[in-house]
Motif scaffolding. Structure first.
Motif, PDB file in Angstrom:
ATOM      1  N   HIS A   1      54.522 116.208  30.631  1.00 16.70           N
ATOM      2  CA  HIS A   1      54.326 117.367  29.711  1.00 16.70           C
ATOM      3  C   HIS A   1      55.161 117.195  28.377  1.00 16.70           C
ATOM      4  O   HIS A   1      55.357 118.352  27.526  1.00 16.70           O
ATOM      5  CB  HIS A   1      54.290 118.765  30.171  1.00 16.70           C
ATOM      6  CG  HIS A   1      53.604 118.789  31.378  1.00 16.70           C
ATOM      7  ND1 HIS A   1      52.126 119.093  30.897  1.00 16.70           N
ATOM      8  CD2 HIS A   1      53.447 118.897  32.773  1.00 16.70           C
ATOM      9  CE1 HIS A   1      51.410 119.148  32.263  1.00 16.70           C
ATOM     10  NE2 HIS A   1      52.332 119.096  33.315  1.00 16.70           N
ATOM     11  N   GLY A   2      55.675 116.138  28.229  1.00 17.43           N
ATOM     12  CA  GLY A   2      56.522 115.988  27.103  1.00 17.43           C
ATOM     13  C   GLY A   2      58.025 116.302  26.798  1.00 17.43           C
ATOM     14  O   GLY A   2      58.628 116.491  25.760  1.00 17.43           O
ATOM     15  N   LEU A   3      58.346 116.977  28.079  1.00 15.51           N
ATOM     16  CA  LEU A   3      59.772 117.181  27.920  1.00 15.51           C
ATOM     17  C   LEU A   3      60.644 115.914  27.796  1.00 15.51           C
ATOM     18  O   LEU A   3      60.708 115.123  28.234  1.00 15.51           O
ATOM     19  CB  LEU A   3      60.179 117.825  29.475  1.00 15.51           C
ATOM     20  CG  LEU A   3      61.632 118.266  29.483  1.00 15.51           C
ATOM     21  CD1 LEU A   3      62.049 119.499  28.970  1.00 15.51           C
ATOM     22  CD2 LEU A   3      62.261 118.698  30.831  1.00 15.51           C
TER      23      LEU A   3
ATOM     24  N   GLY B   1      45.281 133.426  45.326  1.00 16.15           N
ATOM     25  CA  GLY B   1      44.000 133.408  44.836  1.00 16.15           C
ATOM     26  C   GLY B   1      43.673 132.693  43.482  1.00 16.15           C
ATOM     27  O   GLY B   1      44.917 132.522  42.860  1.00 16.15           O
ATOM     28  N   GLY B   2      42.609 132.321  43.092  1.00 17.97           N
ATOM     29  CA  GLY B   2      42.087 131.733  41.976  1.00 17.97           C
ATOM     30  C   GLY B   2      42.381 130.364  41.653  1.00 17.97           C
ATOM     31  O   GLY B   2      42.680 129.797  42.730  1.00 17.97           O
ATOM     32  N   ARG B   3      42.758 130.135  40.561  1.00 23.04           N
ATOM     33  CA  ARG B   3      42.948 128.645  40.071  1.00 23.04           C
ATOM     34  C   ARG B   3      44.313 128.357  40.391  1.00 23.04           C
ATOM     35  O   ARG B   3      45.527 129.144  40.340  1.00 23.04           O
ATOM     36  CB  ARG B   3      43.020 128.556  38.714  1.00 23.04           C
ATOM     37  CG  ARG B   3      41.576 128.049  38.141  1.00 23.04           C
ATOM     38  CD  ARG B   3      41.455 127.622  36.714  1.00 23.04           C
ATOM     39  NE  ARG B   3      42.054 128.505  35.734  1.00 23.04           N
ATOM     40  CZ  ARG B   3      42.368 128.596  34.699  1.00 23.04           C
ATOM     41  NH1 ARG B   3      41.915 127.265  34.032  1.00 23.04           N
ATOM     42  NH2 ARG B   3      42.624 129.539  33.791  1.00 23.04           N
ATOM     43  N   LEU B   4      44.757 127.282  40.723  1.00 23.38           N
ATOM     44  CA  LEU B   4      46.146 126.737  40.814  1.00 23.38           C
ATOM     45  C   LEU B   4      46.670 127.023  39.353  1.00 23.38           C
ATOM     46  O   LEU B   4      46.241 126.289  38.521  1.00 23.38           O
ATOM     47  CB  LEU B   4      46.274 125.281  41.256  1.00 23.38           C
ATOM     48  CG  LEU B   4      47.850 124.766  41.139  1.00 23.38           C
ATOM     49  CD1 LEU B   4      48.729 125.325  42.347  1.00 23.38           C
ATOM     50  CD2 LEU B   4      47.530 123.106  41.371  1.00 23.38           C
ATOM     51  N   THR B   5      48.070 127.636  39.377  1.00 24.52           N
ATOM     52  CA  THR B   5      48.627 127.795  38.051  1.00 24.52           C
ATOM     53  C   THR B   5      50.019 127.354  38.338  1.00 24.52           C
ATOM     54  O   THR B   5      50.890 128.078  39.049  1.00 24.52           O
ATOM     55  CB  THR B   5      48.213 128.996  37.246  1.00 24.52           C
ATOM     56  OG1 THR B   5      46.977 129.382  37.329  1.00 24.52           O
ATOM     57  CG2 THR B   5      49.150 129.144  36.042  1.00 24.52           C
ATOM     58  N   LEU B   6      50.620 126.452  37.711  1.00 29.31           N
ATOM     59  CA  LEU B   6      52.012 126.057  37.976  1.00 29.31           C
ATOM     60  C   LEU B   6      52.652 126.316  36.377  1.00 29.31           C
ATOM     61  O   LEU B   6      52.036 125.911  35.466  1.00 29.31           O
ATOM     62  CB  LEU B   6      52.348 124.610  38.302  1.00 29.31           C
ATOM     63  CG  LEU B   6      51.772 124.536  39.746  1.00 29.31           C
ATOM     64  CD1 LEU B   6      52.146 122.930  40.146  1.00 29.31           C
ATOM     65  CD2 LEU B   6      52.513 125.312  40.706  1.00 29.31           C
ATOM     66  N   THR B   7      53.932 126.532  36.611  1.00 28.58           N
ATOM     67  CA  THR B   7      54.764 126.373  35.267  1.00 28.58           C
ATOM     68  C   THR B   7      55.600 125.264  35.118  1.00 28.58           C
ATOM     69  O   THR B   7      56.090 124.697  36.105  1.00 28.58           O
ATOM     70  CB  THR B   7      55.655 127.799  35.103  1.00 28.58           C
ATOM     71  OG1 THR B   7      54.903 128.740  35.241  1.00 28.58           O
ATOM     72  CG2 THR B   7      56.408 127.515  33.934  1.00 28.58           C
ATOM     73  N   MET B   8      55.448 124.649  33.954  1.00 24.56           N
ATOM     74  CA  MET B   8      56.065 123.397  33.728  1.00 24.56           C
ATOM     75  C   MET B   8      56.524 123.492  32.315  1.00 24.56           C
ATOM     76  O   MET B   8      56.590 124.587  31.835  1.00 24.56           O
ATOM     77  CB  MET B   8      55.023 122.025  33.843  1.00 24.56           C
ATOM     78  CG  MET B   8      54.662 121.696  35.138  1.00 24.56           C
ATOM     79  SD  MET B   8      55.827 121.135  36.378  1.00 24.56           S
ATOM     80  CE  MET B   8      54.897 121.093  37.711  1.00 24.56           C
TER      81      MET B   8
ATOM     82  N   ILE C   1      55.067 126.005  30.047  1.00 26.51           N
ATOM     83  CA  ILE C   1      53.472 126.065  29.826  1.00 26.51           C
ATOM     84  C   ILE C   1      53.185 126.194  31.032  1.00 26.51           C
ATOM     85  O   ILE C   1      53.531 126.008  32.137  1.00 26.51           O
ATOM     86  CB  ILE C   1      52.957 124.804  29.111  1.00 26.51           C
ATOM     87  CG1 ILE C   1      53.537 123.593  29.727  1.00 26.51           C
ATOM     88  CG2 ILE C   1      53.169 124.669  27.793  1.00 26.51           C
ATOM     89  CD1 ILE C   1      52.839 122.085  29.841  1.00 26.51           C
ATOM     90  N   ASP C   2      51.834 126.720  30.963  1.00 27.74           N
ATOM     91  CA  ASP C   2      50.826 126.789  32.512  1.00 27.74           C
ATOM     92  C   ASP C   2      50.103 125.672  32.637  1.00 27.74           C
ATOM     93  O   ASP C   2      49.416 125.120  31.593  1.00 27.74           O
ATOM     94  CB  ASP C   2      50.141 127.975  32.402  1.00 27.74           C
ATOM     95  CG  ASP C   2      50.975 129.381  32.474  1.00 27.74           C
ATOM     96  OD1 ASP C   2      52.171 129.107  32.697  1.00 27.74           O
ATOM     97  OD2 ASP C   2      50.212 130.429  32.270  1.00 27.74           O
ATOM     98  N   VAL C   3      50.068 125.082  33.764  1.00 23.56           N
ATOM     99  CA  VAL C   3      49.245 123.872  33.929  1.00 23.56           C
ATOM    100  C   VAL C   3      48.364 124.354  35.243  1.00 23.56           C
ATOM    101  O   VAL C   3      48.731 124.979  36.002  1.00 23.56           O
ATOM    102  CB  VAL C   3      49.908 122.558  34.063  1.00 23.56           C
ATOM    103  CG1 VAL C   3      50.824 122.279  33.185  1.00 23.56           C
ATOM    104  CG2 VAL C   3      50.876 122.482  35.355  1.00 23.56           C
ATOM    105  N   HIS C   4      47.311 123.619  35.179  1.00 20.94           N
ATOM    106  CA  HIS C   4      46.181 123.727  36.179  1.00 20.94           C
ATOM    107  C   HIS C   4      45.794 122.803  37.226  1.00 20.94           C
ATOM    108  O   HIS C   4      45.247 122.874  38.112  1.00 20.94           O
ATOM    109  CB  HIS C   4      44.817 124.369  35.778  1.00 20.94           C
ATOM    110  CG  HIS C   4      45.069 125.769  35.028  1.00 20.94           C
ATOM    111  ND1 HIS C   4      45.604 126.722  35.754  1.00 20.94           N
ATOM    112  CD2 HIS C   4      45.241 125.970  33.754  1.00 20.94           C
ATOM    113  CE1 HIS C   4      45.847 127.869  34.625  1.00 20.94           C
ATOM    114  NE2 HIS C   4      45.476 127.190  33.537  1.00 20.94           N
ATOM    115  N   GLU C   5      46.545 121.592  36.933  1.00 16.25           N
ATOM    116  CA  GLU C   5      46.610 120.419  37.926  1.00 16.25           C
ATOM    117  C   GLU C   5      47.826 119.658  37.927  1.00 16.25           C
ATOM    118  O   GLU C   5      48.403 119.724  36.852  1.00 16.25           O
ATOM    119  CB  GLU C   5      45.344 119.694  37.719  1.00 16.25           C
ATOM    120  CG  GLU C   5      45.116 119.211  36.419  1.00 16.25           C
ATOM    121  CD  GLU C   5      43.843 118.626  35.857  1.00 16.25           C
ATOM    122  OE1 GLU C   5      43.764 117.460  35.701  1.00 16.25           O
ATOM    123  OE2 GLU C   5      42.637 119.554  36.225  1.00 16.25           O
TER     124      GLU C   5
END
Ligand code: NAD
Ligand code: ZN
Length: 397
Positions: A305-307, A349-356, A364-368
């Motif tokens: 993610h460009g960090l 529940g819902g989509r996988l959402t991780l913070t990176m 940012i939120d990412v979903h995969e």
């Protein structure tokens, strides 16, 4: 597109007012006891009825605690009444792993006739706060809960939160509620008897919250990590306070205190941390697992993610200087570890959402998750620990 509404439906959004009270003291059962007394409001013309709960390890380390609590009652004979004896519960994760302890807590509340205007004051680490807090939240649909966190982790992080829970079905925090505590008092003296190991634990959460919200605070942490490790309170207490304040702002101003949205930004690094805790049968403390989880997701952020790699190195260096070991054998069991991703998703529940992280202070939120890159990130953290200090050399350039 306007959604079709049935003519007989009534949908009314509403908000509920709440107050979050956070206090900082130096000696809450001594010189600063007015601060505690100040949050225990009388119930109409009747004195406040107050029941104290104590973390067992704290009670052992400080045999004078019960006597000090009794002296506290005596100091306010008209405003504050004891509701039953001081209660002592096992400290640490064990209190969350045994549902029978929860039942016993409810019986004690019932025997003392606690009601919604009574107070449960709980003094202990995050585990005890979670368990007693959960019992208080479900008794009468909510007894007033005053938390006095006694670990750096609970003062900087969990004690400020609006969650409580115990573990069930072998899963962390499976049963619990959202409930705003009546008050939280962070007392410096209560940290005195913590082990060195537990003392540093809270600062992985400080690193986490600073990476999400405050780049300047992260720099300060990097600059004071060695002093914090040596328990220099002049360095450590301001970091706890700053972390607690960021946490409080997130809850009160972030717009999603009860985590209805997909993203749980404060859970940066936690998908693996929670899994590592259960994989090691809680041999890893929450704060230690968070240090590892933050390290891994930080390096992953630099790969995907460009960090900037230099920032990722600062994060790992800071965690190592604080005294964390960033390696654990459980990390190499990738298959089981990755189950943590699905458990993390399933909890909400819902989509996988991780913070990176795109940058320090820039989440940012990412979903995969690219599992190959995640394994690479785990490898680089291990290499960093071995080579002590560089991520780029691990990458071969
Ligand atoms: N509710 C939330 O939002 C939230 C968030 C993060 C973590 N948590 C939970 O918090 C728990 C971890 O809490 P923690 O890190 O505070 O650890 P902890 O409660 O497990 O405490 C660590 C150890 O120190 C002992 N102890 C506590 N205070 C002491 C003192 N002053 N002197 C001597 N011994 C003391 C405890 O008995 C325990 O053995 C986990 O269960 C975690 O899931 C909850
Ligand atoms: Zn945490």
């Amino acid at each position: 597109m306007t959604a079709h509404r049935h003519p007989d439906s009534i949908d009314v959004p509403f908000a509920v007012a709440a107050m979050h009270r956070l206090r900082f003291t130096g000696d809450v059962l001594g010189a600063d006891r007015e601060v505690l007394a100040g949050v225990l409001k009388p119930s109409g013309d009747r004195a406040a009825r107050v029941q104290f709960w104590l973390d067992g390890h704290l009670a052992t380390a400080r045999p004078d605690m019960v006597e000090r609590i009794e002296a506290f009652y005596r100091a306010f004979p008209n405003g504050i009444l004891p509701a039953g004896n001081v209660q002592i519960v096992p400290g640490g994760e064990i209190v969350k792993n045994d549902i029978h302890i929860l039942e016993r807590m409810l019986k004690v509340f019932h025997a003392a006739d606690l009601d919604r205007r009574s107070y449960v004051v709980v003094i202990g680490g995050g585990a005890v706060l979670d368990a007693v807090g959960f019992a208080a939240a479900i008794a009468h649909r909510g007894i007033r809960l005053v938390r006095l966190p006694t670990t750096t982790l609970s003062q900087a992080d969990s004690g400020i939160g609006v969650k409580n829970s115990v573990n069930l079905f072998g899963k962390k925090n499976w049963i619990g509620t959202f409930a705003v505590p009546w008050a939280v008092i962070n007392d410096a003296a209560l940290l005195g008897t913590l082990s060195d190991r537990d003392f540093i634990c809270g600062f992985s959460e400080s690193v986490k919250v600073s990476l999400l919200k405050d780049a300047a605070l992260f720099s300060e942490l990097c600059g004071t990590a060695g002093r914090i490790r040596r328990r220099d309170l002049a360095a450590a207490l301001p970091m706890i306070r700053a972390s607690a304040k960021l946490h409080l702002d997130h809850i009160t101003k972030g717009g999603d205190p009860f985590e209805a949205n997909e993203a749980r930004p404060l859970d940066f690094g936690h998908w693996s941390a929670h899994k590592l805790e259960t994989m090691t049968d809680f041999a890893l403390r929450h704060g230690e697992a968070v240090a590892i989880g933050v390290a891994v997701d930080t390096v992953y952020s630099s790969l995907v993610h460009g960090l900037p790699v230099s920032d990722a190195e600062r994060v790992l260096r800071c965690l190592v200087e604080l005294g964390f070991s960033l390696s654990d054998a459980a990390l190499w069991n990738a298959e089981t570890l990755f189950e943590g991703l699905e458990e993390f998703r399933q909890h909400l529940g819902g989509r996988l959402t991780l913070t990176m992280l795109r940058g320090v202070g820039d989440p940012i939120d990412v979903h995969e998750v690219d599992r190959e890159q995640m394994c690479a990130a785990i490898g680089r953290v291990a290499e960093f620990v071995r080579a002590d200090g560089s991520l780029t050399s691990a990458a071969g350039g």
